[in-house]
Design a protein around this motif. Structure first.
Motif, short mmCIF file in Angstrom:
data_model
loop_
_atom_site.label_atom_id
_atom_site.label_comp_id
_atom_site.label_asym_id
_atom_site.label_seq_id
_atom_site.Cartn_x
_atom_site.Cartn_y
_atom_site.Cartn_z
N SER A 12 -23.38 83.81 35.50
CA SER A 12 -23.93 82.61 35.96
C SER A 12 -25.03 82.57 36.74
CB SER A 12 -22.83 81.81 36.84
OG SER A 12 -21.52 81.76 36.03
N VAL A 13 -26.27 81.71 36.55
CA VAL A 13 -27.35 81.83 37.39
C VAL A 13 -27.72 80.36 37.72
CG1 VAL A 13 -28.40 83.72 35.96
CG2 VAL A 13 -28.63 81.43 35.23
N ARG A 14 -28.67 80.62 38.85
CA ARG A 14 -29.15 79.26 39.47
C ARG A 14 -30.35 79.01 39.27
NH1 ARG A 14 -24.80 75.94 40.75
NH2 ARG A 14 -22.99 77.18 41.76
N ARG A 15 -30.82 77.78 39.48
CA ARG A 15 -32.29 77.46 39.52
C ARG A 15 -33.07 78.20 40.43
NH1 ARG A 15 -35.17 73.00 37.24
NH2 ARG A 15 -37.12 72.67 37.94
N GLN B 78 -33.57 81.61 40.33
CA GLN B 78 -32.91 82.99 40.34
C GLN B 78 -33.75 83.99 39.42
OE1 GLN B 78 -28.65 83.41 39.69
NE2 GLN B 78 -28.94 85.52 39.42
N ALA C 125 -34.88 81.46 36.22
CA ALA C 125 -34.05 80.43 35.65
C ALA C 125 -34.55 79.16 36.15
CB ALA C 125 -32.70 80.52 35.81
N ALA D 177 -33.10 76.31 35.09
CA ALA D 177 -31.90 75.48 35.33
C ALA D 177 -30.68 76.17 35.67
CB ALA D 177 -31.83 74.34 34.23
N ASP D 178 -29.64 75.61 36.38
CA ASP D 178 -28.36 76.11 36.41
C ASP D 178 -27.59 76.45 34.96
OD1 ASP D 178 -28.74 75.93 38.99
OD2 ASP D 178 -27.35 74.36 39.57
N GLY D 179 -27.08 77.57 34.98
CA GLY D 179 -26.62 77.68 33.66
C GLY D 179 -25.91 79.24 33.53
N VAL E 80 -30.22 81.23 28.10
CA VAL E 80 -29.56 80.77 28.98
C VAL E 80 -29.18 79.31 28.55
CG1 VAL E 80 -29.52 79.71 31.35
CG2 VAL E 80 -30.76 81.85 30.88
N GLN F 1 -27.64 75.89 29.48
CA GLN F 1 -27.71 75.18 30.73
C GLN F 1 -26.06 74.43 30.89
OE1 GLN F 1 -30.69 72.23 31.02
NE2 GLN F 1 -32.17 73.67 30.72
N LEU F 2 -25.53 74.39 32.23
CA LEU F 2 -24.40 73.76 32.43
C LEU F 2 -24.50 72.19 32.42
CD1 LEU F 2 -23.30 75.62 35.46
CD2 LEU F 2 -22.43 76.19 33.31
#
Length: 389
Positions: free
Chosen positions: A103-106, A108, A195, A197-199, A221, A223-224
């Motif tokens: 899981s990654v954050r915007r 990162q 990244a 976006a979060d995803g 990636v 996206q969530l």
């Protein structure tokens, strides 16, 4: 004393009887009589007629009614937006900071290139900017001095005009150098892939040590947020599914739980391998337990149609000319092309080609030929029961 010959037998040869010839003649005559009788009987007997091929079939009488058509297709749960990220500059990958499923954050950091070449280009652009700035400052100072001299009429207007031109040229060179420095600064920053976006990382397409060109995808990636199901629709169902009024989705892991769906996208071109049209069904109410990659089933229900004809699946006959059924008329069968508009349970909905009251064969359709005589199963038993009464 020798006996004397008879005067009547003198000069004549007397034939002795042959017992072999006398015994063959009655047998031959008997054989001829038997053979003649057999030929006479065969000539008088009638030829056996060949039995006509009458095939027993099961049938159903066509009736119309109000039904709701539906279809179900299997697919895969995916994210609505799945980005294939790549570096905006080329270079050698020195670091990979994520794995598949992470899981990654915007913002990162995902990967990084070797920045030395980009840093050198940035330093070169910075030096050019400083040189252009010095030339501009010198041209501005000379222009100011010549303006003062012109006010005192110590120099001509032509000399002042040349100094103004030199200053504008120096200013343009400075602006050009400044833009080049900013561009190289951005290029140096592109050595780090972050990244947007979060995803969730769904794929890694490059490894450390690999030299990649600008724009080459290296990380995928998803996206969530909104999720959807991707399915393939046969070409004969595309128009019918566009008119579907109710779409429900259930997963293989939770077959007893369903979600409302919405047709978000339908490809206008068929897939060259599967010859189906890709459709994306959005799941607005998807929960966290609906994970990416799950197997899902999408059910389409169309509005109720009046005067619809339903037939068993076994009644359809497929060949090169298309879909057809066998209609029984006066004890023989006739092939009639039909148009299938959908399904209703284990039956298909026929939109054209048949009318109410016709008799359609439901079993043995692959063994028939046009004009063949058939026998409807069950008619003899019904007639026997009626006669017994």
């Amino acid at each position: 004393m020798a006996a004397s010959a008879s005067p009547h037998s003198k000069g004549k040869k007397v034939a002795s009887p042959n017992p072999r010839n006398s015994s063959r003649s009655p047998r031959a005559r008997l054989s001829l009589i038997v053979l003649a009788g057999a030929l006479a009987l065969s000539a008088c007997s009638k030829q056996v007629e060949k039995a006509e091929d009458i095939r027993p079939v099961r049938v159903v009488r066509v009736a119309t009614g109000s039904v709701a058509g539906g279809s179900e297709f299997s697919g895969e749960v995916r994210a609505r937006v799945e980005s294939r990220l790549g570096f905006r500059v080329g270079g050698k990958i020195t670091e990979r900071k994520v794995d598949v499923g992470a899981s990654v954050r915007r913002g990162q950091v995902l990967m990084q290139l070797d920045p030395r070449d980009l840093q050198l280009a940035q330093a070169q652009a910075n030096a050019g900017l400083k040189a252009a700035e010095s030339n501009r400052d010198l041209a501005r100072a000379e222009l100011k001095r010549y303006q003062e001299l012109r006010e005192k009429n110590f120099v001509s207007q032509a000399v002042l005009d040349s100094k103004e031109t030199a200053f504008r040229s120096a200013q343009a060179s400075y602006d050009q150098a400044l833009a080049a420095f900013r561009n190289q600064s951005n290029q140096a920053g592109y050595a780090v892939l972050v990244a947007d976006a979060d995803g969730v990382v769904t794929g890694v397409d490059a490894e450390v040590g690999q030299v990649v060109a600008a724009g080459t995808p290296v990380v995928r990636v998803a996206q969530l947020g909104e999720k959807e199901v991707v399915i393939g629709i046969p070409e004969d169902q595309v128009d019918a599914l566009r008119k579907a009024t109710n779409i429900s989705i259930r997963t293989w892991a939770q077959p007893d739980r369903s979600f409302d769906g919405k047709l978000r996208e339908l490809s206008p071109v068929a897939d060259p391998a599967t010859r189906t049209y890709a459709a994306r069904i959005a799941i607005p109410g998807a929960t966290d337990d609906i994970r990416l990659g799950m197997t899902a089933y999408v059910s389409f229900q169309s509005a109720s149609a009046d005067n619809a004809i339903r037939l068993p699946l076994t009644a359809l006959h497929q060949d090169k000319s298309g879909t057809s059924v066998w209609v029984v008329e006066n004890g023989t069968v006739r092939q009639v092309p039909v148009q299938v508009s959908g399904t209703a349970g284990n039956e298909v909905l026929v939109s054209g080609g048949l009318s109410a009251g016709q008799t359609v064969v439901t079993a043995g359709v692959n063994q028939l030929r046009p004009g063949q005589k058939v026998k409807l199963l069950g008619e003899e038993s019904v007639a026997a029961n009626g006669a017994a009464k």
